[in-house]
Design an enzyme around this catalytic site. Sequence first.
Site, PDB file in Angstrom:
ATOM      1  N   GLU A 164       4.693   6.774   6.756  1.00 31.37           N
ATOM      2  CA  GLU A 164       3.400   7.285   6.308  1.00 31.37           C
ATOM      3  C   GLU A 164       3.533   8.474   5.363  1.00 31.37           C
ATOM      4  O   GLU A 164       2.855   8.540   4.341  1.00 31.37           O
ATOM      5  CB  GLU A 164       2.533   7.650   7.518  1.00 31.37           C
ATOM      6  CG  GLU A 164       2.131   6.463   8.375  1.00 31.37           C
ATOM      7  CD  GLU A 164       1.326   5.414   7.620  1.00 31.37           C
ATOM      8  OE1 GLU A 164       0.860   5.690   6.499  1.00 31.37           O
ATOM      9  OE2 GLU A 164       1.171   4.301   8.159  1.00 31.37           O
ATOM     10  N   GLY A 209      -8.718   3.598   7.991  1.00 27.43           N
ATOM     11  CA  GLY A 209      -9.092   3.367   6.610  1.00 27.43           C
ATOM     12  C   GLY A 209      -8.688   1.996   6.125  1.00 27.43           C
ATOM     13  O   GLY A 209      -9.477   1.268   5.523  1.00 27.43           O
ATOM     14  N   ALA A 210      -7.440   1.628   6.393  1.00 25.10           N
ATOM     15  CA  ALA A 210      -6.927   0.333   5.963  1.00 25.10           C
ATOM     16  C   ALA A 210      -5.614   0.085   6.683  1.00 25.10           C
ATOM     17  O   ALA A 210      -5.043   0.990   7.295  1.00 25.10           O
ATOM     18  CB  ALA A 210      -6.731   0.297   4.445  1.00 25.10           C
ATOM     19  N   MET A 211      -5.118  -1.149   6.600  1.00 23.44           N
ATOM     20  CA  MET A 211      -3.895  -1.526   7.293  1.00 23.44           C
ATOM     21  C   MET A 211      -3.049  -2.409   6.400  1.00 23.44           C
ATOM     22  O   MET A 211      -3.525  -3.360   5.801  1.00 23.44           O
ATOM     23  CB  MET A 211      -4.238  -2.257   8.603  1.00 23.44           C
ATOM     24  CG  MET A 211      -3.044  -2.675   9.413  1.00 23.44           C
ATOM     25  SD  MET A 211      -2.051  -1.255   9.934  1.00 23.44           S
ATOM     26  CE  MET A 211      -0.429  -2.012  10.043  1.00 23.44           C
ATOM     27  N   GLU A 212      -1.739  -2.082   6.358  1.00 27.33           N
ATOM     28  CA  GLU A 212      -0.822  -2.667   5.384  1.00 27.33           C
ATOM     29  C   GLU A 212      -0.174  -3.963   5.837  1.00 27.33           C
ATOM     30  O   GLU A 212       0.916  -4.311   5.371  1.00 27.33           O
ATOM     31  CB  GLU A 212       0.280  -1.658   5.053  1.00 27.33           C
ATOM     32  CG  GLU A 212       1.289  -1.388   6.191  1.00 27.33           C
ATOM     33  CD  GLU A 212       0.926  -0.214   7.069  1.00 27.33           C
ATOM     34  OE1 GLU A 212       1.807   0.312   7.769  1.00 27.33           O
ATOM     35  OE2 GLU A 212      -0.253   0.183   7.062  1.00 27.33           O
ATOM     36  N   ASN A 213      -0.790  -4.739   6.722  1.00 24.82           N
ATOM     37  CA  ASN A 213      -0.195  -5.983   7.210  1.00 24.82           C
ATOM     38  C   ASN A 213       0.437  -6.781   6.063  1.00 24.82           C
ATOM     39  O   ASN A 213      -0.165  -6.941   5.006  1.00 24.82           O
ATOM     40  CB  ASN A 213      -1.258  -6.852   7.876  1.00 24.82           C
ATOM     41  CG  ASN A 213      -2.186  -6.050   8.755  1.00 24.82           C
ATOM     42  OD1 ASN A 213      -1.769  -5.480   9.749  1.00 24.82           O
ATOM     43  ND2 ASN A 213      -3.456  -5.993   8.374  1.00 24.82           N
ATOM     44  N   HIS A 271       3.156   0.356   0.936  1.00 26.26           N
ATOM     45  CA  HIS A 271       3.767   0.113   2.246  1.00 26.26           C
ATOM     46  C   HIS A 271       4.591  -1.172   2.267  1.00 26.26           C
ATOM     47  O   HIS A 271       5.421  -1.347   3.165  1.00 26.26           O
ATOM     48  CB  HIS A 271       2.685   0.014   3.316  1.00 26.26           C
ATOM     49  CG  HIS A 271       2.407   1.295   4.045  1.00 26.26           C
ATOM     50  ND1 HIS A 271       3.404   2.108   4.540  1.00 26.26           N
ATOM     51  CD2 HIS A 271       1.231   1.898   4.382  1.00 26.26           C
ATOM     52  CE1 HIS A 271       2.867   3.143   5.150  1.00 26.26           C
ATOM     53  NE2 HIS A 271       1.554   3.064   5.058  1.00 26.26           N
ATOM     54  N   HIS A 329      -1.817   3.009  -1.582  1.00 30.62           N
ATOM     55  CA  HIS A 329      -1.078   3.370  -0.369  1.00 30.62           C
ATOM     56  C   HIS A 329      -0.692   2.125   0.423  1.00 30.62           C
ATOM     57  O   HIS A 329       0.480   1.953   0.804  1.00 30.62           O
ATOM     58  CB  HIS A 329      -1.946   4.294   0.489  1.00 30.62           C
ATOM     59  CG  HIS A 329      -1.294   4.756   1.745  1.00 30.62           C
ATOM     60  ND1 HIS A 329      -0.629   5.954   1.841  1.00 30.62           N
ATOM     61  CD2 HIS A 329      -1.196   4.182   2.968  1.00 30.62           C
ATOM     62  CE1 HIS A 329      -0.154   6.097   3.066  1.00 30.62           C
ATOM     63  NE2 HIS A 329      -0.490   5.032   3.771  1.00 30.62           N
ATOM     64  N   GLU A 330      -1.665   1.261   0.675  1.00 30.66           N
ATOM     65  CA  GLU A 330      -1.365   0.078   1.496  1.00 30.66           C
ATOM     66  C   GLU A 330      -0.430  -0.882   0.758  1.00 30.66           C
ATOM     67  O   GLU A 330       0.439  -1.498   1.384  1.00 30.66           O
ATOM     68  CB  GLU A 330      -2.659  -0.621   1.898  1.00 30.66           C
ATOM     69  CG  GLU A 330      -3.669   0.258   2.614  1.00 30.66           C
ATOM     70  CD  GLU A 330      -3.093   1.007   3.809  1.00 30.66           C
ATOM     71  OE1 GLU A 330      -2.174   0.493   4.455  1.00 30.66           O
ATOM     72  OE2 GLU A 330      -3.568   2.115   4.100  1.00 30.66           O
TER      73      GLU A 330
END
Length: 884
Positions: A326, A267-271, A307, A303-304
């Site tokens: 998570e 869905g997405a990534m919290e880099n 993080h 959410h991201e």
Amino acid sequence: MRTQEHVPVRLQDYHPYPFSISHTSLVFDLDPARTIVTSRLILDRKPHEWAKGEALKLDGVGLELLSVEINGQPLSAQDYQLDENGLTLKSVPDSFKLETKVAINPGANTALSGLYMSAGRFCTQCEAEGFRHITFWPDRPDVMSRFHVRVEAPEAHFPSLLSNGNRVAIGHYDDGRHWAAWDDPHPKPSYLFALVAGGFDTLEDQFVTRSGRQVDLCIYVDKGAASRATYAMDALKRSMTWDEEVFGREYDLDMFNIVAVADFNFGAMENKGLNIFNSALLLADETTATDADYEAIEAVVAHEYFHNWSGNRVTCRDWFQLSLKEGFTVFRDQEFSADQRSRAVKRIKDVKALRARQFPEDSGPLSHPVRPKSYVKIDNFYTATIYEKGAEIIRVLQTLVGRDAFLEGADFYFAENDGTAATIEDWLHAMRTATGNQLHGIERWYDQAGTPCLEANSDFDTETQKLTIRFQQSTPDTPGQTQKSWVPLPISMAFFGPDGAPLQLRLADTDVVADDWLIPMASSGLELQFEGASERSIVSYMRGFSAPVRLITNQSAADLALLAACDTDPFVRWESTQTIARNTLLSVAQSLSAGQEPEVPQDLARAIQGALTDAARDPAFAALLVRLPDVSELMQLQPLCDPSNLLAARGFVRNLLAEQLDAELSACFARYDPAQAFSASAQAAGQRALMAACLDLLCASGTDRAAMRAENTFFAARNMTDMMSALDGLSQFGGPRYHGALAAFKERFSDNALVMDKWFRIQAMAVCEDPLTTFKNLRSDPAFTLLNPNRVRALGGAFASGNPAAFHRADGAGYQAIATLIADVDGTNGALAARLGTVFESCARVNEPRQKLARTALLALLDRNSLSANTREILSKIYDGLIA
């Protein structure tokens, strides 16, 4: 069946990495076919006895090694060992600089892990083990380093060059290439590394933190799509404010960037500082996105962003602790969404999702603890158990200690572990230290698989005039785990009289009197006695769904009817209505299976009628009350079932309700004004949800009048939510009206990939006509592609999960169709194929003949030598759990 050995990674084998990396410098010379990555690391051997003499082992997969240097001195091939898993240097100094240069081919990377191309742009996905496909590095979450990144590329093709942290410099070369340098001052593990290069439109804004720092915000999207990122930007700013106000967490860089990409496994990534999103979870406007899309964008953006602290500033020591970041962050985004919208509706939706995804997982062949003991491919453990059950454990903990104490514990956790890779023990230590609550047995929530079953039986003694409630909890056996122990449960209760009025009761032999009760259960059994009740007192159990359990009670149909009508807790009111519906549907299914005419009591119709009468107060809540449990939910309640029988029962009851409640449903539907200006607010979305629920049930009548109503709604729709609601209604009929609407939809939106995903999805889930033929036709449609995860999920995932009677056909053809799709996807993207393979988990709940057909389909896949490790791990577990 071929059983290639893949050595599992085990929690008990964890050992710290012998070196620290204080600084990592990366230079990317970007080219789609041959990118050169130069890595310079500053390493120090850790000052522990166990680290002495340890070799330097770096992960690296699919890399062409060009050179290796230590302290500026080139190494020969005799100085290191290179294999398919990485690079090993057996003899290195205690402190040194290591430089490696490698070549990679992003354009050939169809697995979408590491550095790859999406729509002509460079993009990365490094969680969980993607960084090893970029350069040699200890690709594990407990190795953290400061990163400095320089990206170089032709400016005409890649005008935007992005990475983590703050951009500190830019420059140009005479040959048309340009560069950008990025510095991240916060140590991070390799899985949080990110790089994006390409041409975008941007939406820019600013945010001022509570300490007065200005943060530049920017969302990078496809050309012409900037206006569709407006809602995401608004959600981001609300998230930043909320995290400051509720958790006291302030953003810590000068800029925050988000990029939307079309091809993304997740869905997405919290880099850190550079979130990368699946476009489906970032872009929205009223003509292309539904209310569900808006809700998802709001939740995932939050959410991201959250993080940044629960995952980035404090990360996890190893992947066995994945839920530490998570589960906690899902809880945080759920609380954020609850504060932005209706808390009651949000809670019910979260419980529905938990039961639809995690409960089946927890009772099937893929069951695993929130903290698993081993894995073959960590990609396969990004599951509902890790995320949703993990979030429920956090909620249980908050309920047990209280909201204020919980926030103090979270603050202590962040302060104690900032800049480190933590464990679940670190989290629980912070909670126990800050709250003074020892939380006995809480670890079992993390270490035991399976959904606890809570039995609650009430009994009124006419002689003593006391109401006794006996609780008994147990957790069923799961693969590899038996003899489970109790887990701590917060039991939230209230009592009602026969007239629906709340009751104040006294806990027997105490002076404690209350109308709402929170009882902590810290044993396998618990008995409570209350005074002041009557023989007809009714118990409202697990209010707000106070713990993730399966509840079994001795409540009568009359008790449920009263709670459905009068309970002051929205969750229990909804749950009581759903329980009436489940009981009705299963009873009808049993009658149909036996060839008998079903008898349907009036309780369900009365409950829905009451919801419609009171709909104006909270239309979103009323919409939830009107919707019946779906076939997948019923499959969990009837072991070894026939899904087609359950589908027939559901159709029978819906048809009957449509006839009995036609006037009420029609009146409620008519109150909706499709011409009103669109608003993404919760209230407006609730009105659309209620209209959709009424239309859906009206269409169950099968009448031409209902079909015309759906058709008219479709062509009059001014927003995507109404259009999809109408198309869903038409899908119950099939025929010219349905296909005419589909053709009009495709003609209007054929150039919008995200909207075309909806076109595929609604057809894959339609029960009209021949669903399997529809599926096969869609597979051969020119717009279908195996290379885009969204499109694969929109067809394969929607068919297998959203059309269970078709997937579980008695002849096994549904299994064969999905198995063929899995095989085709696995050749290019093993992680996506494995995720699609989880749909076979539902085969453990169907009857024996169907299970045997499913095993045949799975065996054909498992016999393939080329099957990826990801897919083999999932399918072999499911195969072993089915009836032979």
